[in-house]
Write a protein that holds these residues in place. Structure first.
Motif, mmCIF file in Angstrom:
data_model
loop_
_atom_site.group_PDB
_atom_site.id
_atom_site.type_symbol
_atom_site.label_atom_id
_atom_site.label_comp_id
_atom_site.label_asym_id
_atom_site.label_seq_id
_atom_site.Cartn_x
_atom_site.Cartn_y
_atom_site.Cartn_z
ATOM 1 N N PHE A 198 72.101 112.725 -21.380
ATOM 2 C CA PHE A 198 72.486 112.351 -22.740
ATOM 3 C C PHE A 198 71.238 112.199 -23.611
ATOM 4 O O PHE A 198 71.174 112.688 -24.743
ATOM 5 C CB PHE A 198 73.288 111.053 -22.720
ATOM 6 C CG PHE A 198 73.612 110.500 -24.089
ATOM 7 C CD1 PHE A 198 74.532 111.132 -24.909
ATOM 8 C CD2 PHE A 198 72.990 109.351 -24.548
ATOM 9 C CE1 PHE A 198 74.833 110.626 -26.178
ATOM 10 C CE2 PHE A 198 73.281 108.833 -25.805
ATOM 11 C CZ PHE A 198 74.206 109.475 -26.622
ATOM 12 N N HIS A 199 70.228 111.532 -23.053
ATOM 13 C CA HIS A 199 68.992 111.327 -23.806
ATOM 14 C C HIS A 199 68.231 112.643 -24.015
ATOM 15 O O HIS A 199 67.581 112.829 -25.051
ATOM 16 C CB HIS A 199 68.117 110.289 -23.101
ATOM 17 C CG HIS A 199 68.659 108.902 -23.193
ATOM 18 N ND1 HIS A 199 68.376 108.069 -24.244
ATOM 19 C CD2 HIS A 199 69.499 108.215 -22.375
ATOM 20 C CE1 HIS A 199 69.001 106.911 -24.073
ATOM 21 N NE2 HIS A 199 69.691 106.979 -22.949
ATOM 22 N N LEU A 200 68.310 113.536 -23.047
ATOM 23 C CA LEU A 200 67.686 114.852 -23.211
ATOM 24 C C LEU A 200 68.392 115.653 -24.310
ATOM 25 O O LEU A 200 67.750 116.423 -25.032
ATOM 26 C CB LEU A 200 67.714 115.627 -21.892
ATOM 27 C CG LEU A 200 66.718 115.172 -20.819
ATOM 28 C CD1 LEU A 200 66.966 115.931 -19.516
ATOM 29 C CD2 LEU A 200 65.277 115.368 -21.282
ATOM 30 N N ALA A 201 69.698 115.473 -24.424
ATOM 31 C CA ALA A 201 70.452 116.151 -25.484
ATOM 32 C C ALA A 201 70.004 115.645 -26.852
ATOM 33 O O ALA A 201 69.935 116.413 -27.819
ATOM 34 C CB ALA A 201 71.953 115.925 -25.296
ATOM 35 N N ILE A 202 69.680 114.358 -26.927
ATOM 36 C CA ILE A 202 69.161 113.798 -28.179
ATOM 37 C C ILE A 202 67.789 114.406 -28.491
ATOM 38 O O ILE A 202 67.510 114.788 -29.635
ATOM 39 C CB ILE A 202 69.050 112.260 -28.089
ATOM 40 C CG1 ILE A 202 70.442 111.635 -27.999
ATOM 41 C CG2 ILE A 202 68.285 111.693 -29.290
ATOM 42 C CD1 ILE A 202 70.442 110.138 -27.751
ATOM 43 N N ALA A 203 66.935 114.506 -27.457
ATOM 44 C CA ALA A 203 65.607 115.096 -27.654
ATOM 45 C C ALA A 203 65.723 116.534 -28.142
ATOM 46 O O ALA A 203 64.975 116.963 -29.027
ATOM 47 C CB ALA A 203 64.808 115.035 -26.348
ATOM 48 N N LYS A 204 66.667 117.269 -27.582
ATOM 49 C CA LYS A 204 66.882 118.650 -28.003
ATOM 50 C C LYS A 204 67.285 118.701 -29.475
ATOM 51 O O LYS A 204 66.832 119.566 -30.233
ATOM 52 C CB LYS A 204 67.974 119.281 -27.143
ATOM 53 C CG LYS A 204 68.291 120.740 -27.462
ATOM 54 C CD LYS A 204 67.211 121.662 -26.977
ATOM 55 C CE LYS A 204 67.619 123.106 -27.121
ATOM 56 N NZ LYS A 204 66.544 124.039 -26.703
ATOM 57 N N ALA A 205 68.122 117.744 -29.887
ATOM 58 C CA ALA A 205 68.611 117.711 -31.265
ATOM 59 C C ALA A 205 67.539 117.276 -32.261
ATOM 60 O O ALA A 205 67.727 117.405 -33.467
ATOM 61 C CB ALA A 205 69.820 116.786 -31.369
ATOM 62 N N SER A 206 66.405 116.762 -31.746
ATOM 63 C CA SER A 206 65.328 116.349 -32.648
ATOM 64 C C SER A 206 64.731 117.540 -33.381
ATOM 65 O O SER A 206 64.091 117.377 -34.419
ATOM 66 C CB SER A 206 64.220 115.626 -31.863
ATOM 67 O OG SER A 206 63.447 116.548 -31.107
ATOM 68 N N GLY A 207 64.905 118.723 -32.812
ATOM 69 C CA GLY A 207 64.360 119.916 -33.436
ATOM 70 C C GLY A 207 62.865 120.072 -33.256
ATOM 71 O O GLY A 207 62.243 120.921 -33.887
#
Length: 235
Positions: A154-163
Motif C-alpha cells: 500500500f505504501h509503495l503504491a503511494i510512493a508510485k503515485a508521488s510521480g
C-alpha cells in the motif's frame, strides 16, 4: 581458481575488492570520461573472479553513476572527473550496512514526502492500485493473518503515485529489508494491524481528495509506533 561469494559478508568483501581493482585499473590506464572498460570476460580473467561477480560490481558502480553500460557496446567511465570518481568510489567502499532502525527512519522521512506528493499528483489509475493494495491488506488483517507485505505494498503504491521515480526507487530499495525484519524487532503493537485498517483508509481518502496537509498529518499518526521505535517519543 575462481573466488565465489559464500555468504552476504563474504560477498560484500568480494564486491569491494573488485570495485577497488576497477578503480585501480581506471587510474593506472588513465581512463577518461567516456573511455571503455575491458569486457566482463577480460576483467574476470584479470581479477580471477567469476563473471557474475564482475557483473554485480559493475551494476553497483552503475547505480552510483560511476560507470555506464551501453547494450551491444560495453561499459564506459561516466562523465566524472578523476578526483570526483575516486572520492565517490572510496565512499562506496566505506559504506556501512544499514541497521534496521536507520531503514525505518529513512522510511519515515521518505513517506512524509511521498504522501504529500501523491495527494498532489495521483491519477485515477494510481488510486485504483492503492485501493487494491488497501483491500488486500484489510482482507488479511481481518482474517488475523500476517499482513506486513500487503501493508508495505500500500505504501509503495503511494510512493508510485508521488510521480517521483527517485523517491519510488529509494522505497523499493529499503522495503525488502523492512519486510524481513519488521516482526523480528517488534516495532508495532499487537493491535496495530487492526488500527492500520482505519488509518490506511483515512490516508487513502485524503489522497483521493487531494488534501495535501491532511494526508501528511494522517501519515504521521500512522507512524506513531515508528516514531516511538526510532526516537523514543510519543507524537
Amino acid at each position: 581458481m575462481k573466488i565465489e561469494a559464500l555468504n552476504k559478508t563474504d560477498n560484500r568483501g568480494l564486491q569491494n575488492d573488485i570495485i577497488s581493482k576497477i578503480r585501480d585499473h581506471i587510474n593506472y590506464k588513465n581512463l577518461e570520461p567516456g573511455d571503455k572498460l575491458p569486457s566482463e570476460r577480460m576483467l574476470s580473467e584479470k581479477f580471477e573472479v567469476s563473471r557474475s561477480a564482475i557483473r554485480e560490481a559493475i551494476q553497483s558502480l552503475e547505480f552510483y553513476g560511476i560507470l555506464e553500460s551501453i547494450p551491444q557496446s560495453g561499459t564506459f567511465v561516466a562523465k566524472l572527473g578523476v578526483t570526483a570518481l575516486n572520492g565517490m568510489i572510496n565512499e562506496i567502499l566505506n559504506l556501512e550496512e544499514p541497521d534496521f532502525k536507520s531503514l525505518v527512519e529513512t522510511r519515515i522521512l521518505l513517506e512524509l514526502k511521498t504522501v504529500r506528493l501523491a495527494a498532489q499528483r495521483r491519477t485515477e489509475e494510481q488510486l485504483k492500485h492503492m485501493k487494491q493494495a488497501l483491500d488486500a491488506y484489510t482482507e488479511k488483517a481481518l482474517l488475523g493473518e500476517d499482513a506486513v507485505q500487503e501493508d508495505l505494498l500500500f505504501h509503495l503504491a503511494i510512493a508510485k503515485a508521488s510521480g517521483n521515480p527517485s523517491l519510488n526507487t529509494l522505497m523499493l530499495i529499503i522495503t525488502p529489508e523492512i519486510i524481513t525484519n519488521f516482526e523480528k524487532y517488534h516495532v508495532c503493537g499487537d493491535d496495530q494491524t487492526f488500527k492500520g485498517i482505519e488509518e490506511h483508509k483515512s490516508i487513502f481518502e485524503a489522497i483521493k481528495n487531494k488534501d495535501v496537509q491532511r494526508s501528511k498529518e494522517l501519515m504521521k499518526v500512522h507512524f506513531k509506533s515508528l516514531y516511538k521505535y526510532c526516537y523514543n517519543v510519543d507524537l
